[in-house]
Design an enzyme around this catalytic site. Structure first.
Site, PDB file in Angstrom:
ATOM      1  N   ASP A  16       0.826  -1.211   0.000  1.00  0.00           N
ATOM      2  CA  ASP A  16       0.000   0.000   0.000  1.00  0.00           C
ATOM      3  C   ASP A  16       0.861   1.263   0.000  1.00  0.00           C
ATOM      4  OD1 ASP A  16      -2.388   1.385  -0.017  1.00  0.00           O
ATOM      5  OD2 ASP A  16      -2.657   1.303   2.156  1.00  0.00           O
ATOM      6  N   ASN A  74     -11.006  -2.557  -5.376  1.00  0.00           N
ATOM      7  CA  ASN A  74     -10.232  -1.572  -6.138  1.00  0.00           C
ATOM      8  C   ASN A  74     -10.884  -1.179  -7.467  1.00  0.00           C
ATOM      9  OD1 ASN A  74      -7.045  -2.847  -4.931  1.00  0.00           O
ATOM     10  ND2 ASN A  74      -8.148  -1.021  -4.252  1.00  0.00           N
TER      11      ASN A  74
END
Ligand code: IPE
Ligand code: IPE
Ligand code: MG
Length: 243
Positions: free
Chosen positions: A24, A72
């Site tokens: 991330d 996502n």
């Protein structure tokens, strides 16, 4: 059971067999440099290659990389398209690296929800690397832990399993990669303290390591640091220390 293990064997037991990484911070990395999010993903791919090589050199047996979650898809079409383009590029360009390092590539996630060419590239990479006996790299792509469990239950139903008698082992046997051991260590970069739907079932007893470093800045040294900390953790699995 009080027998002491030889030191070498004990330290081997403390090495994680399976490491999962929530990669991330790509967007923040780019933003901090005044760039656009896609530049962060490009650098994130370079970091992933560094960390895969380091993990393989360290003798880790299984490495799961969270590449793209079922959530996502909520991102801008252009960003999603860019990430899929990088995946395509990675799958097509890394065969020599996989062959040289005996790396076996596998997939976790719902391939039916991926663009057909990527699903095809994944299937051929998985097939072409199937016999390699080095580290297994599991690409979590269009992956969600809840989705994986729901798909496992649907597989059981399709097999005619008796739902009233369903146990943990039945569900575990229908997950995406049932032969892969549960992750010992889950790492998250960029300082967020959440799982974001990663390995919900398998990670029940994983040790967690959160690093403030953004993913594109990661190197093998960061992985080594996470593993060094893991080695000092005491894993109790619900039991009592020292018994
Ligand atoms: C991780 O970086 C990559 C993916 C989720 C695909 P992000 O894109 O989430 O980066 P941040 O969290 O916005 O910084
Ligand atoms: C998790 O990161 C997914 C991947 C790394 C592929 P996100 O950036 O999507 O997670 P949230 O939105 O911060 O929870
Ligand atoms: Mg993020």
């Amino acid at each position: 059971m009080g027998r002491e293990l030889p030191a070498a064997q004990a330290s081997e037991l403390r090495a994680p067999r399976h490491v999962g990484i929530i990669m991330d911070g790509n967007g923040r990395w780019a933003k901090r440099r005044g760039g656009i999010r896609t530049q962060g993903h490009l650098e994130g791919l370079a970091a992933a290659k560094r960390v895969v090589k380091a993990a393989s050199d360290m003798g880790i047996q299984y490495l799961t990389l969270y590449v793209f979650s079922t959530e996502n898809w909520k991102r801008a079409v252009s960003e999603v398209g860019f990430i899929m383009g990088l995946v395509r590029q990675y799958l097509r360009a890394e065969m020599d690296f996989c062959r040289g390092n005996r790396i076996r590539v596998r997939h976790a996630g719902d391939s039916s929800g991926l663009p057909a060419d990527i699903a095809g590239d994944i299937a051929s990479t998985v097939r072409d690397t199937e016999s390699f006996d080095g580290m297994q790299v599991i690409l979590a792509l269009n992956y969600g832990g809840r989705d994986e469990i729901a798909r496992a239950v649907r597989r059981l139903a399709a097999k005619g399993a008796k739902m009233e008698a369903l146990g943990e082992a039945d569900i575990a046997s229908c997950l995406d990669n049932p032969d892969v051991p549960d992750p010992d260590l889950i790492i998250r970069s960029a300082g967020e303290y959440r799982t974001s739907n990663f390995l919900l079932w398998e990670g029940a007893y994983a040790e967690l390591f959160v690093s403030p470093k953004l993913w594109p800045d990661w190197t093998g040294a960061d992985l080594a640091e996470a593993i060094a900390e893991y080695r000092n953790r005491e894993r109790r699995f619900g039991s009592v220390a020292g018994e």
